[in-house]
Design a protein around this motif. Structure first.
Motif, PDB file in Angstrom:
ATOM      1  N   GLU A   2       0.298   1.093  -3.201  1.00 39.83           N
ATOM      2  CA  GLU A   2       1.491   0.314  -3.254  1.00 39.83           C
ATOM      3  C   GLU A   2       1.170  -1.129  -2.716  1.00 39.83           C
ATOM      4  OE1 GLU A   2       1.377   3.448  -2.338  1.00 39.83           O
ATOM      5  OE2 GLU A   2       3.016   4.421  -3.179  1.00 39.83           O
ATOM      6  N   ALA A   3       0.182  -1.055  -1.432  1.00 39.50           N
ATOM      7  CA  ALA A   3       0.133  -2.294  -0.724  1.00 39.50           C
ATOM      8  C   ALA A   3      -0.618  -3.172  -1.595  1.00 39.50           C
ATOM      9  CB  ALA A   3      -0.636  -1.843   0.581  1.00 39.50           C
ATOM     10  N   LEU A   4      -1.950  -2.655  -2.328  1.00 34.81           N
ATOM     11  CA  LEU A   4      -2.428  -3.388  -3.195  1.00 34.81           C
ATOM     12  C   LEU A   4      -1.776  -4.207  -4.550  1.00 34.81           C
ATOM     13  CD1 LEU A   4      -5.615  -1.297  -3.954  1.00 34.81           C
ATOM     14  CD2 LEU A   4      -5.760  -3.393  -2.676  1.00 34.81           C
ATOM     15  N   VAL A   5      -0.817  -3.234  -5.012  1.00 37.11           N
ATOM     16  CA  VAL A   5      -0.088  -3.748  -6.288  1.00 37.11           C
ATOM     17  C   VAL A   5       0.969  -4.950  -5.473  1.00 37.11           C
ATOM     18  CG1 VAL A   5       1.951  -3.224  -7.560  1.00 37.11           C
ATOM     19  CG2 VAL A   5       0.065  -1.698  -7.568  1.00 37.11           C
ATOM     20  N   ARG A   6       1.223  -4.887  -4.471  1.00 34.78           N
ATOM     21  CA  ARG A   6       2.244  -6.083  -3.792  1.00 34.78           C
ATOM     22  C   ARG A   6       1.547  -7.038  -3.567  1.00 34.78           C
ATOM     23  NH1 ARG A   6       7.516  -2.639  -1.934  1.00 34.78           N
ATOM     24  NH2 ARG A   6       7.266  -0.885  -3.423  1.00 34.78           N
ATOM     25  N   THR A   7       0.386  -7.129  -3.090  1.00 33.86           N
ATOM     26  CA  THR A   7      -0.287  -8.127  -2.481  1.00 33.86           C
ATOM     27  C   THR A   7      -1.423  -9.016  -3.740  1.00 33.86           C
ATOM     28  OG1 THR A   7      -2.009  -6.766  -1.466  1.00 33.86           O
ATOM     29  CG2 THR A   7      -0.278  -7.372  -0.075  1.00 33.86           C
ATOM     30  N   ARG A   8      -1.485  -8.460  -4.627  1.00 31.93           N
ATOM     31  CA  ARG A   8      -2.381  -9.013  -5.880  1.00 31.93           C
ATOM     32  C   ARG A   8      -1.814  -9.217  -6.967  1.00 31.93           C
ATOM     33  NH1 ARG A   8      -5.490  -6.818  -2.143  1.00 31.93           N
ATOM     34  NH2 ARG A   8      -7.488  -7.416  -1.354  1.00 31.93           N
ATOM     35  N   CYS A  10      -3.368  -8.753  -9.980  1.00 32.67           N
ATOM     36  CA  CYS A  10      -3.703  -7.859 -11.024  1.00 32.67           C
ATOM     37  C   CYS A  10      -4.530  -6.900 -10.272  1.00 32.67           C
ATOM     38  CB  CYS A  10      -4.653  -8.629 -11.884  1.00 32.67           C
ATOM     39  SG  CYS A  10      -5.386  -7.535 -13.235  1.00 32.67           S
ATOM     40  N   VAL A  11      -4.353  -5.392 -10.437  1.00 30.24           N
ATOM     41  CA  VAL A  11      -4.850  -4.438  -9.862  1.00 30.24           C
ATOM     42  C   VAL A  11      -4.988  -3.248 -10.908  1.00 30.24           C
ATOM     43  CG1 VAL A  11      -4.609  -2.505  -8.336  1.00 30.24           C
ATOM     44  CG2 VAL A  11      -3.430  -4.859  -7.928  1.00 30.24           C
ATOM     45  N   LEU A  31       4.856  -0.073  -7.652  1.00 33.81           N
ATOM     46  CA  LEU A  31       5.615  -1.512  -7.917  1.00 33.81           C
ATOM     47  C   LEU A  31       6.880  -1.354  -7.118  1.00 33.81           C
ATOM     48  CD1 LEU A  31       5.294  -1.599 -11.910  1.00 33.81           C
ATOM     49  CD2 LEU A  31       4.518  -3.164 -10.081  1.00 33.81           C
ATOM     50  N   GLY A  32       7.482  -0.122  -6.910  1.00 33.03           N
ATOM     51  CA  GLY A  32       8.775   0.085  -6.117  1.00 33.03           C
ATOM     52  C   GLY A  32       9.745  -0.978  -6.794  1.00 33.03           C
ATOM     53  N   ASP A  33      10.373  -1.688  -5.616  1.00 34.36           N
ATOM     54  CA  ASP A  33      11.259  -2.558  -6.062  1.00 34.36           C
ATOM     55  C   ASP A  33      10.723  -4.054  -5.917  1.00 34.36           C
ATOM     56  OD1 ASP A  33      11.089  -2.966  -3.133  1.00 34.36           O
ATOM     57  OD2 ASP A  33      13.044  -2.906  -2.707  1.00 34.36           O
TER      58      ASP A  33
END
Length: 114
Positions: A2-8, A10-11, A31-33
């Motif tokens: 979750e942290a990777l997806v929200r800070t980059r 492309c993951v 992805l969450g919200d």
């Protein structure tokens, strides 16, 4: 994840194969919200250039709508009996089954291809 997806931007997440449903679950959870929309399609799907704009327009216009799908067709319906029968099945699914469900405001499944 979750942290990777929200800070980059492309993951790429490598995970043990558990089928399409498992991969989608991982992505949605990560992805969450953090996004307004998520578009999912099969690897062999070809989208009309206007498809996503039209689908998002439906979501934007009616807050009661939670998901949208397109008109899925087989590109080579006359190549074999399998492709022909598949094209008939898709036609019935989208033009009869989903239309009926939509009329009664109870679509039970959004198509996997789109």
């Amino acid at each position: 994840v979750e942290a990777l997806v929200r800070t980059r931007r492309c993951v790429c997440v490598a995970q043990r194969w558990g089928g399409k449903r498992e991969v989608m679950y991982t992505a949605f959870k990560a992805l969450g919200d953090s996004v307004d929309y998520v578009q999912v399609c099969d690897s062999d799907t070809r989208l009309d250039p206007m498809a996503l704009l039209e689908l998002v327009q439906v979501l934007d216009e009616d807050p009661r709508v939670g998901a949208v799908g397109g008109d899925v067709r087989i590109l080579n319906p006359l190549d074999s009996w399998v492709s022909f029968l598949s094209s008939l099945r898709y036609w019935v699914a989208f033009n009869v089954e989903r239309a009926c469900q939509s009329y009664f405001h109870c679509v039970s499944c959004i198509s996997g291809p789109l």
